[in-house]
Design a protein around this motif. Structure first.
Motif, PDB file in Angstrom:
ATOM      1  N   LEU A  95     -55.520   4.975  12.121  1.00  0.00           N
ATOM      2  CA  LEU A  95     -56.130   6.083  12.473  1.00  0.00           C
ATOM      3  C   LEU A  95     -55.903   6.421  14.192  1.00  0.00           C
ATOM      4  CD1 LEU A  95     -59.395   5.510  10.715  1.00  0.00           C
ATOM      5  CD2 LEU A  95     -57.892   7.037  10.210  1.00  0.00           C
ATOM      6  N   LEU A  96     -56.002   5.090  14.831  1.00  0.00           N
ATOM      7  CA  LEU A  96     -55.339   5.112  16.245  1.00  0.00           C
ATOM      8  C   LEU A  96     -54.156   5.627  16.339  1.00  0.00           C
ATOM      9  CD1 LEU A  96     -56.593   1.605  17.425  1.00  0.00           C
ATOM     10  CD2 LEU A  96     -57.612   3.798  17.992  1.00  0.00           C
ATOM     11  N   ALA A  97     -52.982   5.334  15.533  1.00  0.00           N
ATOM     12  CA  ALA A  97     -51.760   5.771  15.569  1.00  0.00           C
ATOM     13  C   ALA A  97     -51.766   7.071  15.072  1.00  0.00           C
ATOM     14  CB  ALA A  97     -50.691   5.017  14.556  1.00  0.00           C
ATOM     15  N   SER A  98     -52.441   7.727  14.593  1.00  0.00           N
ATOM     16  CA  SER A  98     -52.280   9.261  13.924  1.00  0.00           C
ATOM     17  C   SER A  98     -52.943  10.115  15.244  1.00  0.00           C
ATOM     18  CB  SER A  98     -53.204   9.348  12.884  1.00  0.00           C
ATOM     19  OG  SER A  98     -54.304   9.392  12.987  1.00  0.00           O
ATOM     20  N   VAL A  99     -53.546   9.512  15.987  1.00  0.00           N
ATOM     21  CA  VAL A  99     -54.264  10.552  16.808  1.00  0.00           C
ATOM     22  C   VAL A  99     -53.127  10.395  18.339  1.00  0.00           C
ATOM     23  CG1 VAL A  99     -56.099  10.872  18.628  1.00  0.00           C
ATOM     24  CG2 VAL A  99     -56.427  10.420  16.390  1.00  0.00           C
ATOM     25  N   LEU A 100     -52.983   9.005  18.723  1.00  0.00           N
ATOM     26  CA  LEU A 100     -52.199   8.502  19.862  1.00  0.00           C
ATOM     27  C   LEU A 100     -50.641   8.783  19.965  1.00  0.00           C
ATOM     28  CD1 LEU A 100     -53.791   4.894  20.621  1.00  0.00           C
ATOM     29  CD2 LEU A 100     -54.511   7.417  21.770  1.00  0.00           C
ATOM     30  N   PHE A 101     -50.026   8.718  18.556  1.00  0.00           N
ATOM     31  CA  PHE A 101     -48.512   8.910  18.510  1.00  0.00           C
ATOM     32  C   PHE A 101     -48.229  10.137  17.615  1.00  0.00           C
ATOM     33  CE2 PHE A 101     -49.176   4.508  19.726  1.00  0.00           C
ATOM     34  CZ  PHE A 101     -48.285   4.589  20.867  1.00  0.00           C
ATOM     35  N   GLY A 102     -49.073  10.617  16.800  1.00  0.00           N
ATOM     36  CA  GLY A 102     -48.759  11.830  15.764  1.00  0.00           C
ATOM     37  C   GLY A 102     -49.331  11.276  14.527  1.00  0.00           C
ATOM     38  N   ALA A 103     -49.535  12.200  13.569  1.00  0.00           N
ATOM     39  CA  ALA A 103     -50.076  12.120  12.379  1.00  0.00           C
ATOM     40  C   ALA A 103     -48.885  11.420  11.325  1.00  0.00           C
ATOM     41  CB  ALA A 103     -50.380  13.549  11.717  1.00  0.00           C
ATOM     42  N   GLY A 104     -47.656  11.715  11.643  1.00  0.00           N
ATOM     43  CA  GLY A 104     -46.793  10.975  10.840  1.00  0.00           C
ATOM     44  C   GLY A 104     -46.545   9.642  11.070  1.00  0.00           C
ATOM     45  N   ALA A 105     -46.882   9.032  12.471  1.00  0.00           N
ATOM     46  CA  ALA A 105     -46.809   7.742  12.760  1.00  0.00           C
ATOM     47  C   ALA A 105     -48.025   7.171  12.271  1.00  0.00           C
ATOM     48  CB  ALA A 105     -46.687   7.628  14.318  1.00  0.00           C
ATOM     49  N   GLY A 106     -49.067   7.722  12.211  1.00  0.00           N
ATOM     50  CA  GLY A 106     -50.282   7.199  11.619  1.00  0.00           C
ATOM     51  C   GLY A 106     -50.183   6.890  10.204  1.00  0.00           C
ATOM     52  N   ALA A 107     -49.383   7.760   9.445  1.00  0.00           N
ATOM     53  CA  ALA A 107     -49.286   7.586   7.960  1.00  0.00           C
ATOM     54  C   ALA A 107     -48.435   6.452   7.657  1.00  0.00           C
ATOM     55  CB  ALA A 107     -48.685   8.972   7.456  1.00  0.00           C
ATOM     56  N   ILE A 108     -47.405   6.126   8.488  1.00  0.00           N
ATOM     57  CA  ILE A 108     -46.376   5.041   8.571  1.00  0.00           C
ATOM     58  C   ILE A 108     -47.204   3.762   8.533  1.00  0.00           C
ATOM     59  CG2 ILE A 108     -44.447   3.916   9.390  1.00  0.00           C
ATOM     60  CD1 ILE A 108     -43.428   6.604  10.132  1.00  0.00           C
ATOM     61  N   VAL A 109     -47.929   3.524   9.772  1.00  0.00           N
ATOM     62  CA  VAL A 109     -48.768   2.376   9.766  1.00  0.00           C
ATOM     63  C   VAL A 109     -49.927   2.436   8.869  1.00  0.00           C
ATOM     64  CG1 VAL A 109     -50.458   1.365  11.622  1.00  0.00           C
ATOM     65  CG2 VAL A 109     -48.822   2.527  12.587  1.00  0.00           C
ATOM     66  N   GLY A 110     -50.515   3.270   8.439  1.00  0.00           N
ATOM     67  CA  GLY A 110     -51.516   3.384   7.213  1.00  0.00           C
ATOM     68  C   GLY A 110     -50.763   3.023   5.819  1.00  0.00           C
ATOM     69  N   ALA A 111     -49.765   3.214   5.561  1.00  0.00           N
ATOM     70  CA  ALA A 111     -49.025   2.629   4.571  1.00  0.00           C
ATOM     71  C   ALA A 111     -48.842   1.344   4.626  1.00  0.00           C
ATOM     72  CB  ALA A 111     -47.693   3.556   4.039  1.00  0.00           C
ATOM     73  N   PHE A 112     -48.132   1.038   5.780  1.00  0.00           N
ATOM     74  CA  PHE A 112     -47.559  -0.317   5.898  1.00  0.00           C
ATOM     75  C   PHE A 112     -48.697  -1.398   6.043  1.00  0.00           C
ATOM     76  CE2 PHE A 112     -43.573   1.112   7.236  1.00  0.00           C
ATOM     77  CZ  PHE A 112     -42.570   0.251   6.279  1.00  0.00           C
ATOM     78  N   GLY A 113     -49.781  -0.659   6.980  1.00  0.00           N
ATOM     79  CA  GLY A 113     -51.076  -1.630   6.924  1.00  0.00           C
ATOM     80  C   GLY A 113     -51.764  -2.005   5.758  1.00  0.00           C
ATOM     81  N   HIS A 114     -51.767  -0.861   4.436  1.00  0.00           N
ATOM     82  CA  HIS A 114     -52.412  -1.341   3.389  1.00  0.00           C
ATOM     83  C   HIS A 114     -51.623  -2.273   2.449  1.00  0.00           C
ATOM     84  CE1 HIS A 114     -54.458  -1.342  -0.345  1.00  0.00           C
ATOM     85  NE2 HIS A 114     -53.217  -0.961  -0.889  1.00  0.00           N
ATOM     86  N   LEU A 115     -50.250  -2.133   2.554  1.00  0.00           N
ATOM     87  CA  LEU A 115     -49.483  -3.010   2.011  1.00  0.00           C
ATOM     88  C   LEU A 115     -49.472  -4.438   2.271  1.00  0.00           C
ATOM     89  CD1 LEU A 115     -46.125  -0.614   1.283  1.00  0.00           C
ATOM     90  CD2 LEU A 115     -47.995  -1.454  -0.350  1.00  0.00           C
ATOM     91  N   ILE A 116     -49.511  -4.705   3.496  1.00  0.00           N
ATOM     92  CA  ILE A 116     -49.659  -6.006   4.186  1.00  0.00           C
ATOM     93  C   ILE A 116     -51.054  -6.371   4.043  1.00  0.00           C
ATOM     94  CG2 ILE A 116     -49.790  -7.034   6.437  1.00  0.00           C
ATOM     95  CD1 ILE A 116     -47.870  -5.138   7.520  1.00  0.00           C
ATOM     96  N   SER A 117     -51.886  -5.795   4.074  1.00  0.00           N
ATOM     97  CA  SER A 117     -53.561  -6.214   3.592  1.00  0.00           C
ATOM     98  C   SER A 117     -53.545  -6.614   2.035  1.00  0.00           C
ATOM     99  CB  SER A 117     -54.365  -5.077   3.582  1.00  0.00           C
ATOM    100  OG  SER A 117     -55.793  -5.441   3.169  1.00  0.00           O
ATOM    101  N   ALA A 118     -52.897  -5.826   1.171  1.00  0.00           N
ATOM    102  CA  ALA A 118     -52.794  -6.336  -0.410  1.00  0.00           C
ATOM    103  C   ALA A 118     -51.953  -7.633  -0.405  1.00  0.00           C
ATOM    104  CB  ALA A 118     -52.056  -5.005  -1.081  1.00  0.00           C
ATOM    105  N   LEU A 119     -50.846  -7.485   0.393  1.00  0.00           N
ATOM    106  CA  LEU A 119     -50.188  -8.804   0.458  1.00  0.00           C
ATOM    107  C   LEU A 119     -50.764 -10.039   0.669  1.00  0.00           C
ATOM    108  CD1 LEU A 119     -47.177 -10.040  -0.067  1.00  0.00           C
ATOM    109  CD2 LEU A 119     -46.801  -9.645   2.293  1.00  0.00           C
ATOM    110  N   ILE A 120     -51.590  -9.938   1.690  1.00  0.00           N
ATOM    111  CA  ILE A 120     -52.479 -10.938   2.260  1.00  0.00           C
ATOM    112  C   ILE A 120     -53.371 -11.464   1.247  1.00  0.00           C
ATOM    113  CG2 ILE A 120     -54.188 -11.844   3.957  1.00  0.00           C
ATOM    114  CD1 ILE A 120     -52.485 -10.294   6.268  1.00  0.00           C
ATOM    115  N   GLY A 121     -53.844 -10.536   0.616  1.00  0.00           N
ATOM    116  CA  GLY A 121     -55.095 -10.904  -0.594  1.00  0.00           C
ATOM    117  C   GLY A 121     -54.408 -10.957  -1.969  1.00  0.00           C
TER     118      GLY A 121
END
Length: 163
Positions: free
Chosen positions: A39-65
């Motif tokens: 959400l920070l990335a989507s506001v600070l760097f643009g919606a597309g950047a936030g989408a990238i961080v969101g997708a990778f963030g979830h995949l990493i969270s799922a990997l850790i889980g």
């Protein structure tokens, strides 16, 4: 300029990894505080950047889980990217609506495919955890965005002036 942008995204993705380690008790162990950096990335760097961080963030969270839902996490990563992108686009016009749409989308709409893939019981069981996680992630982002926005825009502006 590109180097600062990539570095910023890498830093927010790393922050997403840290948030992914902070789990919220749920039926499925991948509900975590991994969305607020997106959400920070989507506001600070643009919606597309936030989408990238969101997708990778979830995949990493799922990997850790331990990928409790297997390959379905790729569907969830896509949903997260779409929700974060929408948040970034809507935030420019109305912050409150962006927050409400993200929270409802992440906690009620995104898990809808699991009614058909799993069952209604799974959907109803995951909603409370997703709702709590969505609210916490959104509140953290809304507190941090104004504090970081001036810092990021000031540094990016200074870089443009020097070039």
């Amino acid at each position: 300029m590109k180097g600062k942008w990539v570095s910023g995204l890498a830093m927010l993705t790393a922050l997403s990894v840290v948030g992914a380690m902070i789990k919220i008790p749920a039926i499925v162990g991948s509900v975590a505080l991994d969305a607020f950096p997106a959400l920070l990335a989507s506001v600070l760097f643009g919606a597309g950047a936030g989408a990238i961080v969101g997708a990778f963030g979830h995949l990493i969270s799922a990997l850790i889980g331990g990928f409790p839902l297997g390959p379905l996490h790729f569907l969830i990563a896509g949903e997260m990217a779409l929700l974060v992108w929408g948040f970034g686009v809507m935030y420019k016009n109305t912050k409150f609506l962006a927050c409400v749409v993200f929270i409802i989308g992440n906690s009620l709409v995104a898990p809808l495919p699991f009614i058909y893939l799993m069952n209604v019981g799974f959907y109803l069981g995951i909603i409370p955890s997703l709702l709590i996680g969505s609210v916490i992630n959104t509140v953290i982002a809304m507190v941090a965005i104004p504090r970081l926005n001036s810092l990021v825009s000031h540094r990016l502006h200074n870089q443009d002036v020097k070039q």
